[in-house]
Design an enzyme around this catalytic site. Structure first.
Site, PDB file in Angstrom:
ATOM      1  N   SER A 141       0.683  -1.325   0.032  1.00 33.97           N
ATOM      2  CA  SER A 141      -0.006   0.028  -0.005  1.00 33.97           C
ATOM      3  C   SER A 141       0.880   1.227  -0.038  1.00 33.97           C
ATOM      4  CB  SER A 141      -0.782   0.012   1.164  1.00 33.97           C
ATOM      5  OG  SER A 141      -2.021  -1.073   1.024  1.00 33.97           O
ATOM      6  N   ASP A 187      -6.697  -0.531   2.576  1.00 34.49           N
ATOM      7  CA  ASP A 187      -5.378   0.132   2.470  1.00 34.49           C
ATOM      8  C   ASP A 187      -5.541   1.593   3.425  1.00 34.49           C
ATOM      9  OD1 ASP A 187      -4.991  -1.913   1.236  1.00 34.49           O
ATOM     10  OD2 ASP A 187      -4.679  -0.877  -0.874  1.00 34.49           O
TER      11      ASP A 187
HETATM   12  C1  GLA Z   1      -5.494  -4.041  -2.601  1.00 40.38           C
HETATM   13  C2  GLA Z   1      -6.616  -3.159  -2.360  1.00 40.38           C
HETATM   14  C3  GLA Z   1      -7.525  -3.313  -1.326  1.00 40.38           C
HETATM   15  C4  GLA Z   1      -7.779  -4.687  -0.893  1.00 40.38           C
HETATM   16  C5  GLA Z   1      -6.540  -5.724  -1.268  1.00 40.38           C
HETATM   17  C6  GLA Z   1      -6.933  -7.157  -1.075  1.00 40.38           C
HETATM   18  O1  GLA Z   1      -4.551  -3.666  -1.560  1.00 40.38           O
HETATM   19  O2  GLA Z   1      -6.273  -1.799  -2.520  1.00 40.38           O
HETATM   20  O3  GLA Z   1      -8.488  -2.480  -1.294  1.00 40.38           O
HETATM   21  O4  GLA Z   1      -9.028  -5.034  -1.567  1.00 40.38           O
HETATM   22  O5  GLA Z   1      -5.871  -5.385  -2.460  1.00 40.38           O
HETATM   23  O6  GLA Z   1      -7.198  -7.582   0.185  1.00 40.38           O
END
Ligand code: GLA
Length: 401
Positions: A141, A187
């Protein structure tokens, strides 16, 4: 001028004072005056609860010690000026009224998307310098760290009536509507709301939260992040496909979201003998079992003093992402299997999938053995060398200076 400032701030640091000073200094070089403040927002690693967020389900992330810092000042000429220490030589300038989805694109789209979401609060524009050390493209993230650092800055400077929890949607809109990445709220919630020493138990439907104590050190454990070096891109491809498949499954089952499916038995109507039905069954089964795993992990953490007991649940989560959701990779599977063989309590891939990182829960005394075993196996298989680092549940977004 702008570029020299950006270069200087590139020094990585875990020390918030040094990090804030570096960002202030780089801002001053880039923009010829001091920022009004410096804010930081972390990346995240999700303990469990993958792809549940856009199904109205449960998640349990922790914040990383790695952050993005945003040094910000308001302007009065209507311009948004963006500089990044990670992209020296680039300075993006666009007027607030010209901001539109996809313009600007690339890294600048995240801070610009946040300004766009709050444009009525900053009609005079803003100058933003960002600098960060959240590894990008690893499923940790970095993009939420970037958008949340700027969102918190704009809130403090120009929108004090907004609660920090309101910024989850500001940052999500920046990603979904401006950048075009169809993410959920995992995230952004993690980056904004996590607290040190805790995992954030979030119900993404009603947004209720609980800070669940997760003192790994006291339990003699470590959470090891293993970057497989394989990259992912959420804006295209598999992530959006999975999201659509989940929506289709919910529609066929006549529920608002897969969160509302009580158990695996209730998925039977999806199994209509067609290949498509089989795929939807598998996708939905991952969501139903993953929500149950989040609740199980939270129960264990509340009830036992030994977080190692969550290990098998994490490993089961990996199997589900691999077999039912089909978003793992051979590198991730190898990292997880090797970690388990080397004695880890549990391991699984994290984040959106199709590459990125695995997380390994391991006895602190065994961390080196596990990391070495993964290194050796990757070398044997001819995979690029992985990068591993231990993380502790850290602080969510905050003002540094
Ligand atoms: C990415 C997305 C999140 C979530 C994850 C999987 O990080 O940004 O919103 O869906 O994948 O859990």
């Amino acid at each position: 001028m702008a570029d020299r400032g950006a270069e200087r701030a590139r020094s990585r640091t875990d020390d918030p004072v040094t990090a804030a000073d570096a960002a202030r200094e780089a801002f001053a070089e880039a923009f010829g005056g001091p920022p009004e403040g410096v804010w930081a927002a972390p990346g995240r690693v999700n303990v469990i609860g993958e792809h549940t967020d856009y199904n109205d389900g449960f998640v349990l992330p922790v914040a990383l010690p790695h952050t993005t810092r945003a040094a910000v000042a308001r302007r009065d000429d209507g311009l948004v000026a963006l500089v990044s220490a990670q992209h020296p030589g680039e300075r993006v300038e666009v007027s607030v009224v010209e901001l539109a989805p996809g313009r600007p694109g690339g890294w600048a789209g995240y801070p610009a998307g946040v300004v766009h979401a709050l444009r009525e609060r900053v009609p005079g524009g803003v100058s933003v310098l960002v600098d960060g050390d959240v590894p990008a493209g690893m499923g940790l993230s970095s993009s939420a760290a970037l958008s949340c650092s700027v969102a918190l800055a704009l809130r403090d400077l120009a929108a004090p009536d907004l609660a920090v929890a309101d910024l989850v949607d500001v940052a999500r809109r920046a990603e979904n509507d401006f950048v075009g990445a169809p993410t959920g709220i995992l995230d952004q919630s993690a980056s904004l709301l996590c607290t040190p020493g805790h995992a954030l138990f979030l119900d993404t439907r009603d947004r209720s939260t609980e800070q669940v104590p997760l003192d790994l050190r006291a339990a003699g454990l470590e959470l090891l992040v293993v970057d497989t070096g394989t990259t992912h891109d959420h804006a295209t491809g598999g992530y959006g496909d999975r999201r659509r498949e989940c929506e289709q499954a919910a529609e066929r089952l006549g529920v608002r979201a897969l969160r509302d499916v009580p158990d695996v038995a209730a998925l039977a109507p999806l199994d209509d003998g067609t290949p498509e039905g089989t795929v939807l069954l598998k996708r939905a089964r991952h969501i139903v079992t993953e929500n149950a795993r989040v609740l199980e992990v939270v129960r264990i953490l509340r009830e036992t003093p030994d977080p190692a007991a969550i290990g098998p649940v994490l490993t089961a989560g990996h199997a589900s992402l691999r077999d039912d959701f089909e978003i793992s990779t051979v590198e991730l599977d190898t990292a997880v299997a090797t970690a388990r063989e080397a004695g880890a309590a549990g391991a699984r891939m994290v984040g959106g999938g199709f590459g990125g990182s695995a997380v390994v829960l391991v006895d602190a005394g065994r961390t080196d053995d596990v990391a070495r075993a993964i290194d050796d196996r990757f070398a044997q298989q001819g995979f690029p060398p992985p990068r591993a680092f231990a993380v502790v549940p850290s602080t969510g977004a905050r003002r540094l200076a």
